[in-house]
Design a protein around this motif. Structure first.
Motif, PDB file in Angstrom:
ATOM      1  N   PRO A 184       0.808  -1.245   0.000  1.00 32.17           N
ATOM      2  CA  PRO A 184       0.000   0.000   0.000  1.00 32.17           C
ATOM      3  C   PRO A 184       0.827   1.274   0.000  1.00 32.17           C
ATOM      4  N   GLU A 185       1.893   1.310   0.836  1.00 35.00           N
ATOM      5  CA  GLU A 185       2.661   2.555   0.919  1.00 35.00           C
ATOM      6  C   GLU A 185       3.363   2.872  -0.387  1.00 35.00           C
ATOM      7  N   PHE A 186       3.914   1.830  -1.025  1.00 26.81           N
ATOM      8  CA  PHE A 186       4.629   2.061  -2.278  1.00 26.81           C
ATOM      9  C   PHE A 186       3.671   2.506  -3.379  1.00 26.81           C
ATOM     10  N   SER A 187       2.509   1.836  -3.468  1.00 25.39           N
ATOM     11  CA  SER A 187       1.564   2.188  -4.524  1.00 25.39           C
ATOM     12  C   SER A 187       0.992   3.589  -4.335  1.00 25.39           C
ATOM     13  N   ARG A 188       0.800   4.000  -3.073  1.00 27.47           N
ATOM     14  CA  ARG A 188       0.340   5.376  -2.843  1.00 27.47           C
ATOM     15  C   ARG A 188       1.415   6.370  -3.263  1.00 27.47           C
ATOM     16  N   TRP A 189       2.664   6.010  -2.998  1.00 26.83           N
ATOM     17  CA  TRP A 189       3.778   6.868  -3.413  1.00 26.83           C
ATOM     18  C   TRP A 189       3.800   7.007  -4.928  1.00 26.83           C
ATOM     19  N   VAL A 190       3.581   5.888  -5.641  1.00 24.82           N
ATOM     20  CA  VAL A 190       3.547   5.924  -7.100  1.00 24.82           C
ATOM     21  C   VAL A 190       2.429   6.843  -7.579  1.00 24.82           C
ATOM     22  N   SER A 191       1.240   6.747  -6.941  1.00 25.98           N
ATOM     23  CA  SER A 191       0.113   7.597  -7.325  1.00 25.98           C
ATOM     24  C   SER A 191       0.449   9.069  -7.136  1.00 25.98           C
ATOM     25  N   ARG A 192       1.157   9.382  -6.052  1.00 23.94           N
ATOM     26  CA  ARG A 192       1.549  10.770  -5.817  1.00 23.94           C
ATOM     27  C   ARG A 192       2.535  11.258  -6.872  1.00 23.94           C
ATOM     28  N   VAL A 193       3.484  10.400  -7.227  1.00 25.64           N
ATOM     29  CA  VAL A 193       4.464  10.775  -8.251  1.00 25.64           C
ATOM     30  C   VAL A 193       3.761  10.991  -9.591  1.00 25.64           C
ATOM     31  N   VAL A 194       2.859  10.061  -9.934  1.00 20.75           N
ATOM     32  CA  VAL A 194       2.124  10.174 -11.191  1.00 20.75           C
ATOM     33  C   VAL A 194       1.301  11.459 -11.210  1.00 20.75           C
ATOM     34  N   GLY A 195       0.571  11.718 -10.121  1.00 17.49           N
ATOM     35  CA  GLY A 195      -0.263  12.920 -10.055  1.00 17.49           C
ATOM     36  C   GLY A 195       0.554  14.191 -10.156  1.00 17.49           C
ATOM     37  N   THR A 196       1.644  14.246  -9.420  1.00 20.63           N
ATOM     38  CA  THR A 196       2.503  15.430  -9.452  1.00 20.63           C
ATOM     39  C   THR A 196       3.104  15.645 -10.837  1.00 20.63           C
ATOM     40  N   THR A 197       3.480  14.541 -11.499  1.00 24.79           N
ATOM     41  CA  THR A 197       4.071  14.643 -12.829  1.00 24.79           C
ATOM     42  C   THR A 197       3.058  15.140 -13.852  1.00 24.79           C
ATOM     43  N   PHE A 198       1.820  14.641 -13.766  1.00 23.97           N
ATOM     44  CA  PHE A 198       0.773  15.135 -14.656  1.00 23.97           C
ATOM     45  C   PHE A 198       0.599  16.643 -14.484  1.00 23.97           C
ATOM     46  N   ILE A 199       0.553  17.089 -13.234  1.00 25.12           N
ATOM     47  CA  ILE A 199       0.408  18.522 -12.963  1.00 25.12           C
ATOM     48  C   ILE A 199       1.614  19.292 -13.494  1.00 25.12           C
ATOM     49  N   GLY A 200       2.804  18.667 -13.370  1.00 27.23           N
ATOM     50  CA  GLY A 200       4.014  19.295 -13.905  1.00 27.23           C
ATOM     51  C   GLY A 200       3.947  19.457 -15.414  1.00 27.23           C
ATOM     52  N   PHE A 201       3.438  18.418 -16.108  1.00 25.08           N
ATOM     53  CA  PHE A 201       3.281  18.515 -17.559  1.00 25.08           C
ATOM     54  C   PHE A 201       2.277  19.615 -17.907  1.00 25.08           C
ATOM     55  N   GLY A 202       1.210  19.708 -17.120  1.00 23.87           N
ATOM     56  CA  GLY A 202       0.221  20.759 -17.360  1.00 23.87           C
ATOM     57  C   GLY A 202       0.827  22.136 -17.213  1.00 23.87           C
ATOM     58  N   ALA A 203       1.642  22.311 -16.163  1.00 20.26           N
ATOM     59  CA  ALA A 203       2.306  23.595 -15.949  1.00 20.26           C
ATOM     60  C   ALA A 203       3.284  23.893 -17.086  1.00 20.26           C
ATOM     61  N   ALA A 204       3.954  22.840 -17.595  1.00 17.43           N
ATOM     62  CA  ALA A 204       4.908  23.034 -18.688  1.00 17.43           C
ATOM     63  C   ALA A 204       4.189  23.493 -19.954  1.00 17.43           C
ATOM     64  N   ILE A 205       2.981  22.953 -20.197  1.00 24.41           N
ATOM     65  CA  ILE A 205       2.218  23.358 -21.370  1.00 24.41           C
ATOM     66  C   ILE A 205       1.879  24.850 -21.291  1.00 24.41           C
ATOM     67  N   LEU A 206       1.580  25.332 -20.074  1.00 21.57           N
ATOM     68  CA  LEU A 206       1.225  26.745 -19.907  1.00 21.57           C
ATOM     69  C   LEU A 206       2.385  27.674 -20.224  1.00 21.57           C
ATOM     70  N   THR A 207       3.619  27.128 -20.199  1.00 22.31           N
ATOM     71  CA  THR A 207       4.791  27.963 -20.473  1.00 22.31           C
ATOM     72  C   THR A 207       5.138  27.986 -21.954  1.00 22.31           C
ATOM     73  N   VAL A 208       4.457  27.111 -22.760  1.00 25.93           N
ATOM     74  CA  VAL A 208       4.750  27.084 -24.198  1.00 25.93           C
ATOM     75  C   VAL A 208       4.293  28.391 -24.826  1.00 25.93           C
ATOM     76  N   ARG A 209       5.143  28.998 -25.592  1.00 27.43           N
ATOM     77  CA  ARG A 209       4.817  30.288 -26.235  1.00 27.43           C
ATOM     78  C   ARG A 209       4.621  30.101 -27.729  1.00 27.43           C
ATOM     79  N   ARG A 210       3.723  30.910 -28.255  1.00 26.02           N
ATOM     80  CA  ARG A 210       3.478  30.892 -29.707  1.00 26.02           C
ATOM     81  C   ARG A 210       4.681  31.449 -30.436  1.00 26.02           C
ATOM     82  N   GLN A 211       5.072  30.770 -31.503  1.00 26.91           N
ATOM     83  CA  GLN A 211       6.197  31.255 -32.307  1.00 26.91           C
ATOM     84  C   GLN A 211       5.789  32.525 -33.071  1.00 26.91           C
ATOM     85  N   ALA A 212       6.569  33.525 -32.958  1.00 29.41           N
ATOM     86  CA  ALA A 212       6.265  34.771 -33.665  1.00 29.41           C
ATOM     87  C   ALA A 212       6.516  34.592 -35.160  1.00 29.41           C
ATOM     88  N   GLY A 213       5.730  35.352 -35.941  1.00 31.76           N
ATOM     89  CA  GLY A 213       5.910  35.281 -37.387  1.00 31.76           C
ATOM     90  C   GLY A 213       5.211  34.107 -37.890  1.00 31.76           C
TER      91      GLY A 213
END
Length: 213
Positions: A184-213
C-alpha cells in the motif's frame, strides 16, 4: 521524398517520442493499475490524437495556432487543465493501485476500453506543443514538388508507429513492477508521483509560447 529524408525524419521523431510525456505517463499508469492490456487502448487513443494533429497541421490549423494568440492560448489552457484534472485525481486517490487478492474487484472497477481511449485521445489533441511540433517538423521533410498526401501518410505512419512501439515498451516494463504494488505505501507513493508529474506537464504546457511570425 528520398530515403535520406525518411531516415532523418525517423531519427528526429524517435528522439522526440522517446522523451517521456503525458502519453507515456498515462500508458505506464494504466498498465500498473489495470494491466498491460489496458495500455493498448490508451496507446490507440494517443495514436488517433496524433493522427488528428498531423492532419490538422497539414490542413493549416498549425499555422492558424501560430498566427492566433487567442486560439493558441485557448487550446493551451484546455490541455493544461485536463492534465491538472488527471493529476489531482491521482493525488486524491486513497486506495493502493493493487490490492493483494482483490482481482475480482479490480476487474469490476477497471475503466472501459472506450474510457481509456477517450482519455488518451483528449490528452493528445489538447496539447498545442504537439501541434506546433508537427507544424514545424513536417515542412522540413516534405518535397514540395511531389504529391503531399502520400508524403503526409508516410510521415504520419512512421510517427504513429514509433509512438505505439514506445508506449507499448513503457507499458510492458511497467507491468513487470506490478508485484511491488501490492504494498500500500509504495503504490500510494507511485500515485503521488504520477499525479505530481501530470500537474508538472500541465504547468509546462502553460509555459509554451506561440512562435512569432
Amino acid at each position: 521524398m528520398d530515403s535520406h529524408s525518411l531516415f532523418a525524419f525517423t531519427l528526429v521523431a524517435a528522439i522526440a517520442i522517446a522523451s517521456p510525456g503525458p502519453a507515456t505517463l498515462m500508458a505506464i499508469n494504466n498498465s500498473l493499475a489495470h494491466g498491460q492490456r489496458s495500455a493498448i487502448w490508451s496507446s490507440l487513443g494517443n495514436a488517433s490524437g496524433l493522427f488528428c494533429l498531423s492532419a490538422a497541421a497539414m490542413l493549416g490549423l498549425g499555422a492558424l495556432l501560430a498566427s492566433s494568440e487567442m486560439l493558441f492560448n485557448a487550446v493551451k489552457v484546455i490541455g493544461a487543465g485536463y492534465l491538472f484534472y488527471l493529476g489531482a485525481r491521482q493525488l486524491l486517490k486513497k486506495s493502493p493501485m493493487l490490492e493483494e487478492g482483490a482481482g475480482a474487484g479490480m476487474r469490476r472497477l477497471k475503466p472501459t476500453p472506450l474510457k481509456l481511449y477517450k482519455s488518451a485521445f483528449l490528452t493528445a489533441v489538447t496539447n498545442p506543443k504537439a501541434t506546433m511540433f508537427f507544424t514545424a517538423l513536417f515542412p522540413q521533410f516534405i518535397d514540395q514538388g511531389a504529391a503531399l498526401l502520400p508524403q503526409f501518410l508516410i510521415l504520419t505512419a512512421i510517427f504513429i508507429g514509433l509512438s505505439l512501439s514506445s508506449l507499448s515498451l513503457y507499458a510492458a516494463l511497467a507491468s513487470r513492477a506490478k508485484g511491488v504494488l501490492t504494498r500500500p505505501e509504495f503504490s500510494r507513493w507511485v500515485s503521488r508521483v504520477v499525479g505530481t508529474t501530470f500537474i508538472g506537464f500541465g504547468a509546462a504546457i502553460l509555459t509554451v509560447r506561440r512562435q512569432a511570425g
